[in-house]
Design a protein around this motif. Structure first.
Motif, PDB file in Angstrom:
ATOM      1  N   GLY A   1       0.820  -1.207   0.000  1.00 32.03           N
ATOM      2  CA  GLY A   1       0.000   0.000   0.000  1.00 32.03           C
ATOM      3  C   GLY A   1       0.853   1.257   0.000  1.00 32.03           C
ATOM      4  N   PHE A   2       0.421   2.262  -0.748  1.00 29.99           N
ATOM      5  CA  PHE A   2       1.151   3.532  -0.836  1.00 29.99           C
ATOM      6  C   PHE A   2       0.188   4.705  -0.711  1.00 29.99           C
ATOM      7  CE2 PHE A   2       3.815   0.626  -3.302  1.00 29.99           C
ATOM      8  CZ  PHE A   2       5.086   0.896  -2.805  1.00 29.99           C
ATOM      9  N   GLU A   3       0.695   5.773  -0.136  1.00 35.75           N
ATOM     10  CA  GLU A   3       0.055   7.078  -0.265  1.00 35.75           C
ATOM     11  C   GLU A   3       0.819   7.820  -1.358  1.00 35.75           C
ATOM     12  OE1 GLU A   3      -1.170  10.318   2.939  1.00 35.75           O
ATOM     13  OE2 GLU A   3       0.914  10.569   2.304  1.00 35.75           O
ATOM     14  N   VAL A   4       0.112   8.246  -2.390  1.00 37.38           N
ATOM     15  CA  VAL A   4       0.741   8.879  -3.550  1.00 37.38           C
ATOM     16  C   VAL A   4       0.340  10.350  -3.607  1.00 37.38           C
ATOM     17  CG1 VAL A   4       1.028   8.805  -6.050  1.00 37.38           C
ATOM     18  CG2 VAL A   4       0.615   6.680  -4.780  1.00 37.38           C
ATOM     19  N   LYS A   5       1.330  11.200  -3.828  1.00 35.75           N
ATOM     20  CA  LYS A   5       1.076  12.619  -4.048  1.00 35.75           C
ATOM     21  C   LYS A   5       1.580  13.002  -5.430  1.00 35.75           C
ATOM     22  CE  LYS A   5       1.232  14.203   0.758  1.00 35.75           C
ATOM     23  NZ  LYS A   5       1.886  15.131   1.732  1.00 35.75           N
ATOM     24  N   ILE A   6       0.700  13.584  -6.221  1.00 35.29           N
ATOM     25  CA  ILE A   6       1.056  14.075  -7.548  1.00 35.29           C
ATOM     26  C   ILE A   6       0.934  15.595  -7.538  1.00 35.29           C
ATOM     27  CG2 ILE A   6       0.538  14.016 -10.009  1.00 35.29           C
ATOM     28  CD1 ILE A   6       1.438  11.335  -9.026  1.00 35.29           C
ATOM     29  N   GLU A   7       2.051  16.272  -7.708  1.00 35.08           N
ATOM     30  CA  GLU A   7       2.047  17.732  -7.821  1.00 35.08           C
ATOM     31  C   GLU A   7       2.257  18.083  -9.288  1.00 35.08           C
ATOM     32  OE1 GLU A   7       4.437  21.742  -6.313  1.00 35.08           O
ATOM     33  OE2 GLU A   7       5.082  19.754  -5.649  1.00 35.08           O
ATOM     34  N   ILE A   8       1.199  18.540  -9.927  1.00 34.99           N
ATOM     35  CA  ILE A   8       1.307  18.913 -11.336  1.00 34.99           C
ATOM     36  C   ILE A   8       1.608  20.413 -11.383  1.00 34.99           C
ATOM     37  CG2 ILE A   8      -1.221  19.124 -11.511  1.00 34.99           C
ATOM     38  CD1 ILE A   8      -0.792  18.181 -14.491  1.00 34.99           C
ATOM     39  N   ILE A   9       2.823  20.713 -11.783  1.00 36.95           N
ATOM     40  CA  ILE A   9       3.318  22.080 -11.690  1.00 36.95           C
ATOM     41  C   ILE A   9       2.903  22.914 -12.893  1.00 36.95           C
ATOM     42  CG2 ILE A   9       5.386  23.509 -11.486  1.00 36.95           C
ATOM     43  CD1 ILE A   9       6.722  21.120 -10.091  1.00 36.95           C
ATOM     44  N   GLU A  10       3.220  22.403 -14.101  1.00 34.93           N
ATOM     45  CA  GLU A  10       2.961  23.228 -15.282  1.00 34.93           C
ATOM     46  C   GLU A  10       3.045  22.391 -16.549  1.00 34.93           C
ATOM     47  OE1 GLU A  10       6.075  26.153 -15.293  1.00 34.93           O
ATOM     48  OE2 GLU A  10       7.618  24.635 -14.987  1.00 34.93           O
ATOM     49  N   LEU A  11       2.610  23.000 -17.625  1.00 34.89           N
ATOM     50  CA  LEU A  11       2.793  22.459 -18.971  1.00 34.89           C
ATOM     51  C   LEU A  11       3.806  23.332 -19.679  1.00 34.89           C
ATOM     52  CD1 LEU A  11       1.628  20.377 -21.143  1.00 34.89           C
ATOM     53  CD2 LEU A  11       0.323  22.349 -21.976  1.00 34.89           C
ATOM     54  N   LEU A  12       4.831  22.710 -20.265  1.00 32.81           N
ATOM     55  CA  LEU A  12       5.905  23.440 -20.930  1.00 32.81           C
ATOM     56  C   LEU A  12       5.880  23.187 -22.439  1.00 32.81           C
ATOM     57  CD1 LEU A  12       8.751  22.482 -18.436  1.00 32.81           C
ATOM     58  CD2 LEU A  12       7.476  24.627 -18.464  1.00 32.81           C
ATOM     59  N   PHE A  13       6.471  24.107 -23.187  1.00 34.39           N
ATOM     60  CA  PHE A  13       6.688  23.963 -24.629  1.00 34.39           C
ATOM     61  C   PHE A  13       5.380  23.735 -25.398  1.00 34.39           C
ATOM     62  CE2 PHE A  13      10.258  21.639 -22.425  1.00 34.39           C
ATOM     63  CZ  PHE A  13      11.087  22.741 -22.361  1.00 34.39           C
ATOM     64  N   ALA A  14       4.310  24.346 -24.929  1.00 34.81           N
ATOM     65  CA  ALA A  14       3.019  24.188 -25.601  1.00 34.81           C
ATOM     66  C   ALA A  14       2.938  25.129 -26.803  1.00 34.81           C
ATOM     67  CB  ALA A  14       1.886  24.485 -24.630  1.00 34.81           C
ATOM     68  N   PRO A  15       2.690  24.614 -28.004  1.00 34.48           N
ATOM     69  CA  PRO A  15       2.668  25.456 -29.212  1.00 34.48           C
ATOM     70  C   PRO A  15       1.316  26.132 -29.415  1.00 34.48           C
ATOM     71  CG  PRO A  15       2.316  23.201 -29.836  1.00 34.48           C
ATOM     72  CD  PRO A  15       2.488  23.189 -28.327  1.00 34.48           C
ATOM     73  N   PHE A  16       0.791  26.724 -28.368  1.00 37.46           N
ATOM     74  CA  PHE A  16      -0.505  27.397 -28.438  1.00 37.46           C
ATOM     75  C   PHE A  16      -0.315  28.855 -28.036  1.00 37.46           C
ATOM     76  CE2 PHE A  16      -1.184  23.084 -26.473  1.00 37.46           C
ATOM     77  CZ  PHE A  16      -1.415  22.429 -27.672  1.00 37.46           C
ATOM     78  N   THR A  17      -1.186  29.724 -28.533  1.00 39.86           N
ATOM     79  CA  THR A  17      -1.058  31.150 -28.252  1.00 39.86           C
ATOM     80  C   THR A  17      -2.165  31.689 -27.369  1.00 39.86           C
ATOM     81  OG1 THR A  17      -2.222  31.665 -30.320  1.00 39.86           O
ATOM     82  CG2 THR A  17       0.197  31.572 -30.387  1.00 39.86           C
ATOM     83  N   SER A  18      -3.269  30.963 -27.259  1.00 35.69           N
ATOM     84  CA  SER A  18      -4.384  31.455 -26.459  1.00 35.69           C
ATOM     85  C   SER A  18      -5.235  30.282 -25.981  1.00 35.69           C
ATOM     86  CB  SER A  18      -5.251  32.431 -27.272  1.00 35.69           C
ATOM     87  OG  SER A  18      -5.826  31.752 -28.392  1.00 35.69           O
ATOM     88  N   GLY A  19      -6.170  30.581 -25.085  1.00 38.63           N
ATOM     89  CA  GLY A  19      -7.087  29.559 -24.604  1.00 38.63           C
ATOM     90  C   GLY A  19      -6.826  29.153 -23.171  1.00 38.63           C
ATOM     91  N   GLN A  20      -7.805  28.432 -22.607  1.00 36.78           N
ATOM     92  CA  GLN A  20      -7.688  27.913 -21.253  1.00 36.78           C
ATOM     93  C   GLN A  20      -7.496  26.392 -21.323  1.00 36.78           C
ATOM     94  OE1 GLN A  20     -11.068  29.259 -18.902  1.00 36.78           O
ATOM     95  NE2 GLN A  20      -9.838  30.974 -18.157  1.00 36.78           N
ATOM     96  N   TYR A  21      -6.601  25.884 -20.472  1.00 38.73           N
ATOM     97  CA  TYR A  21      -6.229  24.482 -20.525  1.00 38.73           C
ATOM     98  C   TYR A  21      -6.303  23.873 -19.131  1.00 38.73           C
ATOM     99  CZ  TYR A  21      -4.478  25.891 -25.070  1.00 38.73           C
ATOM    100  OH  TYR A  21      -4.385  26.391 -26.343  1.00 38.73           O
ATOM    101  N   PHE A  22      -6.593  22.572 -19.075  1.00 43.16           N
ATOM    102  CA  PHE A  22      -6.605  21.866 -17.799  1.00 43.16           C
ATOM    103  C   PHE A  22      -6.119  20.443 -18.010  1.00 43.16           C
ATOM    104  CE2 PHE A  22     -10.717  21.044 -19.688  1.00 43.16           C
ATOM    105  CZ  PHE A  22     -11.084  19.754 -19.304  1.00 43.16           C
ATOM    106  N   ALA A  23      -5.725  19.797 -16.918  1.00 43.69           N
ATOM    107  CA  ALA A  23      -5.224  18.432 -16.967  1.00 43.69           C
ATOM    108  C   ALA A  23      -6.164  17.510 -16.212  1.00 43.69           C
ATOM    109  CB  ALA A  23      -3.821  18.350 -16.367  1.00 43.69           C
ATOM    110  N   LYS A  24      -6.282  16.294 -16.706  1.00 44.04           N
ATOM    111  CA  LYS A  24      -7.073  15.254 -16.055  1.00 44.04           C
ATOM    112  C   LYS A  24      -6.125  14.147 -15.594  1.00 44.04           C
ATOM    113  CE  LYS A  24     -10.675  11.776 -16.902  1.00 44.04           C
ATOM    114  NZ  LYS A  24     -11.635  11.225 -17.903  1.00 44.04           N
ATOM    115  N   ILE A  25      -6.212  13.791 -14.322  1.00 46.36           N
ATOM    116  CA  ILE A  25      -5.384  12.730 -13.738  1.00 46.36           C
ATOM    117  C   ILE A  25      -6.304  11.574 -13.379  1.00 46.36           C
ATOM    118  CG2 ILE A  25      -3.796  12.118 -11.869  1.00 46.36           C
ATOM    119  CD1 ILE A  25      -3.149  15.121 -11.655  1.00 46.36           C
ATOM    120  N   LYS A  26      -5.990  10.379 -13.880  1.00 48.31           N
ATOM    121  CA  LYS A  26      -6.853   9.215 -13.649  1.00 48.31           C
ATOM    122  C   LYS A  26      -6.003   8.048 -13.141  1.00 48.31           C
ATOM    123  CE  LYS A  26     -10.532   6.465 -15.800  1.00 48.31           C
ATOM    124  NZ  LYS A  26     -10.066   5.155 -15.311  1.00 48.31           N
TER     125      LYS A  26
END
Length: 222
Positions: A6-31
């Motif tokens: 058994g484990f306790e897991v911590k995921i710290e999602i800091i940022e998205l880098l090198f994204a070739p986009f100029t505008s918009g809102q973005y989010f991440a899904k963790i499953k």
């Protein structure tokens, strides 16, 4: 009955880098299994989306001959559409959490997205603390494509000068995964087990072996 760790897991999602986009809102899904987490929607600035969000969950990973089996965690990138009522999938990355066990309390990595033609990269920190199960087990090495940026264990090791190749011999104990022992002419340490992870953060327990006797030719007469 299949043994599990058994484990306790911590995921710290800091940022998205090198994204070739100029505008918009973005989010991440963790499953992970039936557990799903969604980050906040954030605007992209200078090809970077910053979240700095941490998610904690428990998981139990089965053993196969004392080795942790694969346990997948998927992280996907999505872009808001129609004012948040819809979204567009832009790629994902699947990692094996078993690879992060026994690697230190703070493992920082960069993960390039799959299922996309861009170089967009997740920057995150993974921490795994054992909460149940036996003290000795094996964990697989990191797969190709995982760029490890550093960890608390690496930082501690960097402060120590490297041993001389002529006086240090490293042996891997294959039956125990990443546990190992070392011998040298001056000192000898052998892994004999692991402490309670709640007390020592899953550090190896080292026991001094018997000292190596000096040859009779170098023993000074009384």
């Amino acid at each position: 009955m299949t043994k599990k760790i058994g484990f306790e897991v911590k995921i710290e999602i800091i940022e998205l880098l090198f994204a070739p986009f100029t505008s918009g809102q973005y989010f991440a899904k963790i499953k992970q299994g039936s557990q799903v987490f969604l980050t906040k929607r954030q605007e992209i600035r200078n090809n970077t989306v910053q979240w700095n969000e941490t998610y904690t969950f428990d998981c139990a990973i089965p053993l196969n001959k004392n080795d942790l089996t694969n346990h997948e965690l998927a992280i996907s990138l999505r872009k808001d559409k129609k004012g948040g009522s819809d979204y567009e999938k832009l790629g994902k990355r699947v990692i094996n959490l078993s690879e992060f066990a026994m690697k230190g309390d703070h493992v920082e990595v960069n993960l390039v997205l799959n299922s996309t033609t861009t170089n967009a990269t997740f920057h995150l920190v993974v921490s795994m603390r054992q909460t149940s199960g036996g003290p000795i087990y094996g964990a697989p090495p990191f797969s190709k494509g995982i760029v490890r940026l550093g960890s608390a264990a690496d930082a501690a090791g960097a402060a120590m000068p490297p041993p001389s190749p002529s006086s240090l011999k490293l042996r891997t104990i294959s039956s125990l995964g990443s546990l190992s022992s070392r011998d040298s002419a001056r000192d000898s340490w052998v892994v004999v087990g692991r402490l309670n992870p709640d007390d020592m953060g899953s550090r190896d327990v080292l026991s001094p072996a018997a000292p190596t006797p000096l040859p009779s030719s170098v023993v000074a007469p009384l």
